[in-house]
Design a protein around this motif. Structure first.
Motif, PDB file in Angstrom:
ATOM      1  N   PHE A 180       0.858  -1.177   0.000  1.00  0.00           N
ATOM      2  CA  PHE A 180       0.000   0.000   0.000  1.00  0.00           C
ATOM      3  C   PHE A 180       0.893   1.225   0.000  1.00  0.00           C
ATOM      4  O   PHE A 180       1.734   1.402   0.886  1.00  0.00           O
ATOM      5  CB  PHE A 180      -0.923   0.017   1.221  1.00  0.00           C
ATOM      6  CG  PHE A 180      -1.921   1.134   1.176  1.00  0.00           C
ATOM      7  CD1 PHE A 180      -2.984   1.097   0.290  1.00  0.00           C
ATOM      8  CD2 PHE A 180      -1.784   2.234   2.001  1.00  0.00           C
ATOM      9  CE1 PHE A 180      -3.908   2.121   0.233  1.00  0.00           C
ATOM     10  CE2 PHE A 180      -2.708   3.272   1.952  1.00  0.00           C
ATOM     11  CZ  PHE A 180      -3.774   3.217   1.072  1.00  0.00           C
ATOM     12  N   ASN A 181       0.754   2.079  -1.012  1.00  0.00           N
ATOM     13  CA  ASN A 181       1.536   3.305  -1.133  1.00  0.00           C
ATOM     14  C   ASN A 181       0.789   4.401  -0.379  1.00  0.00           C
ATOM     15  O   ASN A 181      -0.267   4.859  -0.822  1.00  0.00           O
ATOM     16  CB  ASN A 181       1.714   3.662  -2.610  1.00  0.00           C
ATOM     17  CG  ASN A 181       2.555   4.888  -2.815  1.00  0.00           C
ATOM     18  OD1 ASN A 181       2.497   5.854  -2.048  1.00  0.00           O
ATOM     19  ND2 ASN A 181       3.344   4.868  -3.879  1.00  0.00           N
ATOM     20  N   GLU A 182       1.347   4.802   0.744  1.00  0.00           N
ATOM     21  CA  GLU A 182       0.698   5.819   1.588  1.00  0.00           C
ATOM     22  C   GLU A 182       0.562   7.162   0.868  1.00  0.00           C
ATOM     23  O   GLU A 182      -0.425   7.866   1.035  1.00  0.00           O
ATOM     24  CB  GLU A 182       1.472   6.014   2.896  1.00  0.00           C
ATOM     25  CG  GLU A 182       1.382   4.839   3.841  1.00  0.00           C
ATOM     26  CD  GLU A 182       0.011   4.664   4.458  1.00  0.00           C
ATOM     27  OE1 GLU A 182      -0.775   5.634   4.515  1.00  0.00           O
ATOM     28  OE2 GLU A 182      -0.293   3.533   4.879  1.00  0.00           O
ATOM     29  N   ALA A 183       1.570   7.512   0.065  1.00  0.00           N
ATOM     30  CA  ALA A 183       1.551   8.808  -0.622  1.00  0.00           C
ATOM     31  C   ALA A 183       0.402   8.895  -1.629  1.00  0.00           C
ATOM     32  O   ALA A 183      -0.302   9.895  -1.696  1.00  0.00           O
ATOM     33  CB  ALA A 183       2.875   9.066  -1.306  1.00  0.00           C
ATOM     34  N   SER A 184       0.229   7.835  -2.441  1.00  0.00           N
ATOM     35  CA  SER A 184      -0.819   7.854  -3.466  1.00  0.00           C
ATOM     36  C   SER A 184      -2.146   7.296  -2.954  1.00  0.00           C
ATOM     37  O   SER A 184      -3.162   7.412  -3.634  1.00  0.00           O
ATOM     38  CB  SER A 184      -0.376   7.047  -4.689  1.00  0.00           C
ATOM     39  OG  SER A 184      -0.319   5.664  -4.373  1.00  0.00           O
ATOM     40  N   ARG A 185      -2.110   6.656  -1.785  1.00  0.00           N
ATOM     41  CA  ARG A 185      -3.287   6.012  -1.202  1.00  0.00           C
ATOM     42  C   ARG A 185      -3.825   4.915  -2.123  1.00  0.00           C
ATOM     43  O   ARG A 185      -5.032   4.716  -2.239  1.00  0.00           O
ATOM     44  CB  ARG A 185      -4.393   7.026  -0.874  1.00  0.00           C
ATOM     45  CG  ARG A 185      -3.973   8.223  -0.043  1.00  0.00           C
ATOM     46  CD  ARG A 185      -3.653   7.946   1.385  1.00  0.00           C
ATOM     47  NE  ARG A 185      -4.764   7.311   2.084  1.00  0.00           N
ATOM     48  CZ  ARG A 185      -4.616   6.577   3.179  1.00  0.00           C
ATOM     49  NH1 ARG A 185      -3.429   6.403   3.691  1.00  0.00           N
ATOM     50  NH2 ARG A 185      -5.647   6.020   3.770  1.00  0.00           N
ATOM     51  N   GLN A 186      -2.906   4.199  -2.797  1.00  0.00           N
ATOM     52  CA  GLN A 186      -3.296   3.118  -3.695  1.00  0.00           C
ATOM     53  C   GLN A 186      -2.427   1.892  -3.434  1.00  0.00           C
ATOM     54  O   GLN A 186      -1.302   2.001  -2.946  1.00  0.00           O
ATOM     55  CB  GLN A 186      -3.144   3.542  -5.158  1.00  0.00           C
ATOM     56  CG  GLN A 186      -4.122   4.605  -5.587  1.00  0.00           C
ATOM     57  CD  GLN A 186      -4.062   4.846  -7.081  1.00  0.00           C
ATOM     58  OE1 GLN A 186      -3.034   4.687  -7.712  1.00  0.00           O
ATOM     59  NE2 GLN A 186      -5.193   5.237  -7.645  1.00  0.00           N
ATOM     60  N   TRP A 187      -2.966   0.745  -3.817  1.00  0.00           N
ATOM     61  CA  TRP A 187      -2.209  -0.495  -3.758  1.00  0.00           C
ATOM     62  C   TRP A 187      -1.364  -0.604  -5.012  1.00  0.00           C
ATOM     63  O   TRP A 187      -1.794  -0.208  -6.096  1.00  0.00           O
ATOM     64  CB  TRP A 187      -3.154  -1.689  -3.660  1.00  0.00           C
ATOM     65  CG  TRP A 187      -3.816  -1.769  -2.328  1.00  0.00           C
ATOM     66  CD1 TRP A 187      -5.021  -1.233  -1.985  1.00  0.00           C
ATOM     67  CD2 TRP A 187      -3.296  -2.373  -1.155  1.00  0.00           C
ATOM     68  NE1 TRP A 187      -5.284  -1.479  -0.659  1.00  0.00           N
ATOM     69  CE2 TRP A 187      -4.233  -2.183  -0.122  1.00  0.00           C
ATOM     70  CE3 TRP A 187      -2.111  -3.069  -0.869  1.00  0.00           C
ATOM     71  CZ2 TRP A 187      -4.051  -2.663   1.163  1.00  0.00           C
ATOM     72  CZ3 TRP A 187      -1.926  -3.546   0.421  1.00  0.00           C
ATOM     73  CH2 TRP A 187      -2.879  -3.340   1.414  1.00  0.00           C
ATOM     74  N   GLU A 188      -0.152  -1.092  -4.875  1.00  0.00           N
ATOM     75  CA  GLU A 188       0.754  -1.291  -6.002  1.00  0.00           C
ATOM     76  C   GLU A 188       1.254  -2.729  -5.996  1.00  0.00           C
ATOM     77  O   GLU A 188       1.347  -3.360  -4.947  1.00  0.00           O
ATOM     78  CB  GLU A 188       1.974  -0.373  -5.906  1.00  0.00           C
ATOM     79  CG  GLU A 188       1.664   1.088  -5.986  1.00  0.00           C
ATOM     80  CD  GLU A 188       2.899   1.955  -5.810  1.00  0.00           C
ATOM     81  OE1 GLU A 188       2.832   3.101  -6.280  1.00  0.00           O
ATOM     82  OE2 GLU A 188       3.906   1.520  -5.229  1.00  0.00           O
ATOM     83  N   GLU A 203      -7.033   1.171  -6.067  1.00  0.00           N
ATOM     84  CA  GLU A 203      -7.617   1.408  -4.752  1.00  0.00           C
ATOM     85  C   GLU A 203      -8.060   0.101  -4.116  1.00  0.00           C
ATOM     86  O   GLU A 203      -8.333   0.045  -2.933  1.00  0.00           O
ATOM     87  CB  GLU A 203      -8.787   2.377  -4.875  1.00  0.00           C
ATOM     88  CG  GLU A 203      -8.346   3.757  -5.307  1.00  0.00           C
ATOM     89  CD  GLU A 203      -9.510   4.695  -5.562  1.00  0.00           C
ATOM     90  OE1 GLU A 203     -10.654   4.329  -5.274  1.00  0.00           O
ATOM     91  OE2 GLU A 203      -9.253   5.800  -6.067  1.00  0.00           O
ATOM     92  N   GLN A 220      -7.331  -3.655  -2.924  1.00  0.00           N
ATOM     93  CA  GLN A 220      -6.313  -4.626  -2.550  1.00  0.00           C
ATOM     94  C   GLN A 220      -6.536  -5.932  -3.318  1.00  0.00           C
ATOM     95  O   GLN A 220      -5.575  -6.571  -3.755  1.00  0.00           O
ATOM     96  CB  GLN A 220      -6.359  -4.879  -1.042  1.00  0.00           C
ATOM     97  CG  GLN A 220      -5.298  -5.843  -0.563  1.00  0.00           C
ATOM     98  CD  GLN A 220      -5.331  -6.048   0.946  1.00  0.00           C
ATOM     99  OE1 GLN A 220      -6.221  -5.562   1.634  1.00  0.00           O
ATOM    100  NE2 GLN A 220      -4.367  -6.763   1.446  1.00  0.00           N
TER     101      GLN A 220
END
Length: 123
Positions: free
Chosen positions: A36-44, A98, A100
């Motif tokens: 989970f990328n905290e900066a973009s608030r998206q899962w990568e 967004e 998971q």
């Protein structure tokens, strides 16, 4: 390695134009995981390439400096990053979701070989 054979077979069968093989690089993974990328608030999906693909990707990125490339899974473009310097290895984040569950599915498909990861110059 088997993905390259699929491209070669398609080329020989006339299913791909000759420039597609030269411009498109199929990559094999050593692993894929989700974060989970905290900066973009998206899962990568973060991937690590196997040794052969890492070397080929380094040559590819060196040949395409200051250009955008398309990172694709099964022909669908996920991201188009600008290449500022050669990428010699390390974890590579791709995509952003967004969900998971969608990221987990992609990671599992990539890891198992059910999905084809390719890169090409962006059009």
């Amino acid at each position: 390695m088997r993905i390259r054979h699929i491209f070669a077979a398609a080329l020989l069968a006339g299913l791909l134009p000759t420039h597609a093989l030269a411009d498109t690089l199929a990559l094999s993974l050593a692993e894929a995981e989700i974060v989970f990328n905290e900066a973009s608030r998206q899962w990568e999906v973060v991937i690590r390439l196997d040794d052969d693909s890492a070397k080929a990707f380094a040559r590819f990125t060196q040949a395409h400096l200051q250009e955008k490339i398309a990172v694709m899974v099964d022909g669908k473009v996920l991201v188009t990053p600008m290449i500022h310097s050669p990428i010699y290895g390390g974890p590579l984040p791709i995509g952003g979701s967004e969900s998971q569950a969608k990221s987990q599915d992609l990671a599992e498909r990539l890891q198992s070989g059910r999905a084809i990861l390719t890169v090409a110059p962006a059009k």
